[in-house]
Design an enzyme around this catalytic site. Structure first.
Site, short mmCIF file in Angstrom:
data_model
loop_
_atom_site.label_atom_id
_atom_site.label_comp_id
_atom_site.label_asym_id
_atom_site.label_seq_id
_atom_site.Cartn_x
_atom_site.Cartn_y
_atom_site.Cartn_z
N HIS A 65 3.01 -6.41 -7.63
CA HIS A 65 2.66 -5.21 -8.38
C HIS A 65 3.99 -4.59 -8.80
O HIS A 65 4.76 -4.13 -7.95
CB HIS A 65 1.85 -4.25 -7.50
CG HIS A 65 1.47 -2.98 -8.19
ND1 HIS A 65 0.84 -1.94 -7.55
CD2 HIS A 65 1.63 -2.56 -9.48
CE1 HIS A 65 0.63 -0.95 -8.41
NE2 HIS A 65 1.12 -1.31 -9.58
N ASN A 114 0.77 -8.41 -11.33
CA ASN A 114 -0.21 -7.36 -11.06
C ASN A 114 0.31 -6.00 -11.54
O ASN A 114 1.50 -5.72 -11.48
CB ASN A 114 -0.50 -7.32 -9.55
CG ASN A 114 -1.41 -6.16 -9.15
OD1 ASN A 114 -1.04 -5.33 -8.32
ND2 ASN A 114 -2.58 -6.09 -9.75
N CYS A 167 0.84 -1.20 0.00
CA CYS A 167 0.00 0.00 0.00
C CYS A 167 0.88 1.25 0.00
O CYS A 167 1.75 1.42 0.85
CB CYS A 167 -0.95 0.01 1.21
SG CYS A 167 -2.06 1.44 1.12
#
Ligand SMILES: Cc1cc2nc3c(=O)[nH]c(=O)nc-3n(C[C@H](O)[C@H](O)[C@H](O)COP(=O)(O)O)c2cc1C
Length: 338
Positions: free
Chosen positions: A153, A184, A85
């Site tokens: 990611h 991702n 995050c």
């Protein structure tokens, strides 16, 4: 995704063709944290029949272990740790993407959670905080702790959502770790997924924002993987999706204005594939009442032959979901804004 992959959204995606696995939005874990009931409901009332992984974000070893053990009482496919995050409010607390600066603490966190998870323990990570200097070390830790599945990611935390995705780093993960890797970042369509799988060698893809824009993407990916001609939605299908979203996210007693604001967050993504001039986006952002909003939807998605028009497979270039709001999708203190 925070404030997106809620139970109502899971219901809609389930109707249109669910993914093989779901990941919950994250449970924040700290000394006195409790499992938040509304996130828990996406596990206990999971309508999809598909496995759901419970995601955690945190750095307190005792609290993480306790939470992972608590989750064992529920029908989770596994426990997933968020190491990605990028919201400053989050990473400043040394959790999510912030932890990537400190591989020694990641080592302790992974060791603790591995011990607390008799079933699957999975990790979702970015490729570094502001550089990729620790990437190899972090991949080594994934092997050391016997992680069961790694989602990467391919951007650093500081890159937020800007620029291209470093798929070469996802490939490096595939070549380094012993568990399956999900690629991702900007998986926008079947052709893009195919290209990314070819370049990375990943076992599968994880789809984020494109599932909001195109909730049929999981069905399309499955049909394409089976060698079938895959479903191509029309603007009438998009109109139907908007109705489903509206119905599913209605909360008794919630003011219509609030509901409209919530729906607009989704429509910001949907609008990226409606028309290249952003006419739908600009019009829907002005809607103040449900009647206005639905009239705009009808005009742009159904009227004058629009209903039969194809919904673009990729977002139109230059049509952006969140003008003046680059990066920072998560504001966990207030819930998350798209
Ligand atoms: C609104 C929003 C909320 C998100 N919440 C989470 C989250 O709770 N956990 C997580 O691992 N990633 C979260 N992400 C990141 C996505 O899972 C994904 O890694 C990122 O958007 C890149 O993939 P995409 O290009 O397919 O969207 C969030 C992204 C957005 C846009």
């Amino acid at each position: 995704m925070q404030d997106v992959t809620t139970l109502p959204f899971m219901r809609v995606v389930t109707e249109l063709g669910p993914p093989d696995y779901f990941f919950t939005e994250y449970f924040r874990v700290y000394a006195h944290s409790r499992l938040i009931p509304y996130i828990l409901s996406s596990i206990t009332e999971n309508p999809s029949g598909r496995p759901v992984f419970a995601q955690l974000i945190g750095e307190d070893l005792e609290a993480l272990a306790r939470t992972a053990r608590e989750l064992q009482a529920y029908a989770v496919a596994g426990v997933d740790l968020n190491l990605g995050c990028p919201a400053p409010k989050v990473y400043k607390k040394n959790v999510g993407g912030g932890l990537l600066r400190d591989p020694e603490h990641v080592n302790r966190v992974l060791g603790t959670l591995r011990e607390a998870c008799p079933g699957r323990f999975t990790v979702k990570m970015r490729i570094g905080f502001d550089s990729t200097e620790h990437y190899e070390t972090l991949l080594g830790l994934v092997n050391k702790h016997g992680i069961d599945l790694l989602s990467v990611h391919g951007r650093t935390v500081k890159e937020m959502y800007r620029g291209g995705v470093h798929y070469d780093f996802i490939r490096q993960a595939v070549q380094t770790v012993r568990c399956p890797v999900l690629a991702n970042g900007n998986i926008t369509s079947v052709p893009k997924a195919r290209a990314v799988l070819a370049v990375t060698g990943a076992a599968g893809v994880m789809v984020g924002r494109s599932a909001i824009r195109n909730p049929w993407i999981f069905r399309q990916l499955r049909e394409a993987a089976a060698g079938e001609k895959y479903f191509r939605p029309t603007l009438a299908d998009v109109r139907d999706y908007i109705d489903r979203l509206w119905q599913a996210t209605l909360r008794p007693g919630s003011p219509p204005k609030r509901h409209i604001a919530y729906l607009k967050k989704f429509l910001n993504f949907v609008g990226q594939s409606v028309d290249p001039e952003s006419s739908f986006l600009k019009a829907m952002r002005r809607a103040q009442t449900p009647d206005e909003l639905f009239a705009i939807c009808d005009e742009h998605l159904l009227a004058d032959g629009a209903a039969e028009r194809a919904y673009a497979e990729e977002p139109y270039s230059g049509v952006i979901a969140r003008p003046n709001h680059e990066g920072d999708p998560c504001e966990p203190e207030q819930g998350c804004s798209l």
